[in-house]
Scaffold this motif. Structure first.
Motif, PDB file in Angstrom:
ATOM      1  N   LYS A 133      -0.577  41.938  71.572  1.00 47.65           N
ATOM      2  CA  LYS A 133      -1.982  42.135  71.222  1.00 47.65           C
ATOM      3  C   LYS A 133      -2.199  43.313  70.286  1.00 47.65           C
ATOM      4  O   LYS A 133      -3.278  43.453  69.718  1.00 47.65           O
ATOM      5  N   GLU A 134      -1.185  44.172  70.155  1.00 47.78           N
ATOM      6  CA  GLU A 134      -1.319  45.350  69.301  1.00 47.78           C
ATOM      7  C   GLU A 134      -0.611  45.113  67.963  1.00 47.78           C
ATOM      8  O   GLU A 134       0.404  44.415  67.900  1.00 47.78           O
ATOM      9  N   PRO A 135      -1.139  45.689  66.875  1.00 51.30           N
ATOM     10  CA  PRO A 135      -0.471  45.544  65.581  1.00 51.30           C
ATOM     11  C   PRO A 135       0.869  46.269  65.578  1.00 51.30           C
ATOM     12  O   PRO A 135       1.054  47.263  66.286  1.00 51.30           O
ATOM     13  N   SER A 166       6.657  48.297  73.141  1.00 50.09           N
ATOM     14  CA  SER A 166       7.210  47.573  74.284  1.00 50.09           C
ATOM     15  C   SER A 166       8.694  47.312  74.063  1.00 50.09           C
ATOM     16  O   SER A 166       9.169  47.283  72.924  1.00 50.09           O
ATOM     17  N   ILE A 167       9.406  47.119  75.177  1.00 51.34           N
ATOM     18  CA  ILE A 167      10.831  46.795  75.147  1.00 51.34           C
ATOM     19  C   ILE A 167      11.087  45.609  76.060  1.00 51.34           C
ATOM     20  O   ILE A 167      10.686  45.624  77.235  1.00 51.34           O
ATOM     21  N   SER A 168      11.734  44.577  75.534  1.00 51.36           N
ATOM     22  CA  SER A 168      12.157  43.430  76.339  1.00 51.36           C
ATOM     23  C   SER A 168      13.666  43.268  76.182  1.00 51.36           C
ATOM     24  O   SER A 168      14.205  43.494  75.097  1.00 51.36           O
ATOM     25  N   ILE A 169      14.332  42.888  77.265  1.00 47.80           N
ATOM     26  CA  ILE A 169      15.786  42.753  77.242  1.00 47.80           C
ATOM     27  C   ILE A 169      16.168  41.371  77.754  1.00 47.80           C
ATOM     28  O   ILE A 169      15.718  40.949  78.827  1.00 47.80           O
ATOM     29  N   TYR A 170      16.989  40.664  76.982  1.00 48.60           N
ATOM     30  CA  TYR A 170      17.412  39.319  77.343  1.00 48.60           C
ATOM     31  C   TYR A 170      18.929  39.206  77.243  1.00 48.60           C
ATOM     32  O   TYR A 170      19.561  39.886  76.434  1.00 48.60           O
ATOM     33  N   PRO A 171      19.543  38.331  78.048  1.00 54.04           N
ATOM     34  CA  PRO A 171      20.976  38.083  77.906  1.00 54.04           C
ATOM     35  C   PRO A 171      21.276  37.454  76.546  1.00 54.04           C
ATOM     36  O   PRO A 171      20.481  36.662  76.025  1.00 54.04           O
ATOM     37  N   ASN A 172      22.398  37.813  75.968  1.00 62.36           N
ATOM     38  CA  ASN A 172      22.856  37.172  74.733  1.00 62.36           C
ATOM     39  C   ASN A 172      23.630  35.922  75.132  1.00 62.36           C
ATOM     40  O   ASN A 172      24.683  36.005  75.766  1.00 62.36           O
ATOM     41  N   LEU A 183      12.327  45.077  70.421  1.00 59.09           N
ATOM     42  CA  LEU A 183      11.409  46.218  70.346  1.00 59.09           C
ATOM     43  C   LEU A 183      10.165  45.838  69.557  1.00 59.09           C
ATOM     44  O   LEU A 183      10.267  45.220  68.486  1.00 59.09           O
ATOM     45  N   ARG A 184       9.020  46.199  70.073  1.00 69.53           N
ATOM     46  CA  ARG A 184       7.800  46.121  69.268  1.00 69.53           C
ATOM     47  C   ARG A 184       7.390  47.552  68.986  1.00 69.53           C
ATOM     48  O   ARG A 184       7.180  48.343  69.916  1.00 69.53           O
ATOM     49  N   ILE A 185       7.289  47.899  67.705  1.00 70.85           N
ATOM     50  CA  ILE A 185       7.060  49.290  67.325  1.00 70.85           C
ATOM     51  C   ILE A 185       5.718  49.446  66.608  1.00 70.85           C
ATOM     52  O   ILE A 185       5.198  48.494  66.016  1.00 70.85           O
TER      53      ILE A 185
END
Length: 211
Positions: A133-135, A166-172, A183-185
């Motif tokens: 929701k954030e730019p 925000s930070i999201s982590i997923y298996p490769n 990463l959303r920066i």
């Protein structure tokens, strides 16, 4: 994140002796798709959805509309109801939505209903947690799973004075013992951050290489 933060409260309910007609009116008036059903002690007895209502009205085609609309909700409600507590974690009840393919979960304190969480609430929560929701910009990094990697990435952005939203982590799925960090920066142009990450030895993924 706790359920009490995202639940709708207070929640509208109907009684087991109320009718399909009353349920349809409530759904239309409040633009909702699920209604918890309570008994004489105001305890949870079941739940109905717009699908349950539609399935209970096959006789409309035969002209028996009045009879169908007067059917009591206690006769069509689902009595086996998945519930949660206000202090449960949203991440935990997300598994119930997925495994049981349900559209709403009543929130209970003891036998009393204090709220309800719907699929829409869960989607809004996902958007909030991922910072959509954030730019800003998104950067994906392939890393070998190890201690301290988030700290090392954070130092790069601290030195650049760029906030990580925000930070999201997923298996490769391709590389064993590797993770994908998303990463959303808080920066519309991520190129400087990408270059600094590469200089620090991080494998920044190009979207064109992710297929």
């Amino acid at each position: 994140m706790l359920v009490e933060r995202i639940m709708t409260s207070p929640v509208e309910t109907l009684h087991v002796n109320d009718t399909i007609h009353e349920a349809m009116n409530m759904m239309s008036r409040l633009s909702i798709r699920h209604i918890p059903i309570v008994d004489d002690e105001n305890n949870l007895a079941g739940i109905i959805s717009d699908k349950d209502v539609n399935l209970a009205l096959p006789s409309i085609a035969n002209g028996d509309t009045d009879l169908s609309l007067d059917l009591e909700l206690g006769k069509i409600m689902r009595q086996q109801v998945t519930t949660c507590h206000p202090l449960d974690f949203v991440e935990e009840i997300a598994k119930d939505f997925y495994h049981f393919a349900i559209g709403a979960i009543p929130v209970m304190r003891g036998k009393k209903i204090v709220g309800i969480v719907t699929q829409k609430d869960m989607l809004n929560t996902f958007l909030e947690l991922t910072g959509i929701k954030e730019p800003g910009s998104i950067i994906e990094i392939d890393i070998k799973d190890r201690m301290g990697v988030i700290y090392d990435i954070g130092k790069v952005f601290k030195n650049l004075n760029i906030k990580i939203v925000s930070i999201s982590i997923y298996p490769n799925a391709v590389k064993k013992d590797h993770k994908i960090i998303v990463l959303r920066i808080d920066a519309m142009n991520p190129l400087i951050a990408i270059e600094k990450l590469k200089e620090s030895g991080f494998n920044v993924l190009d979207p064109s290489e992710m297929s």
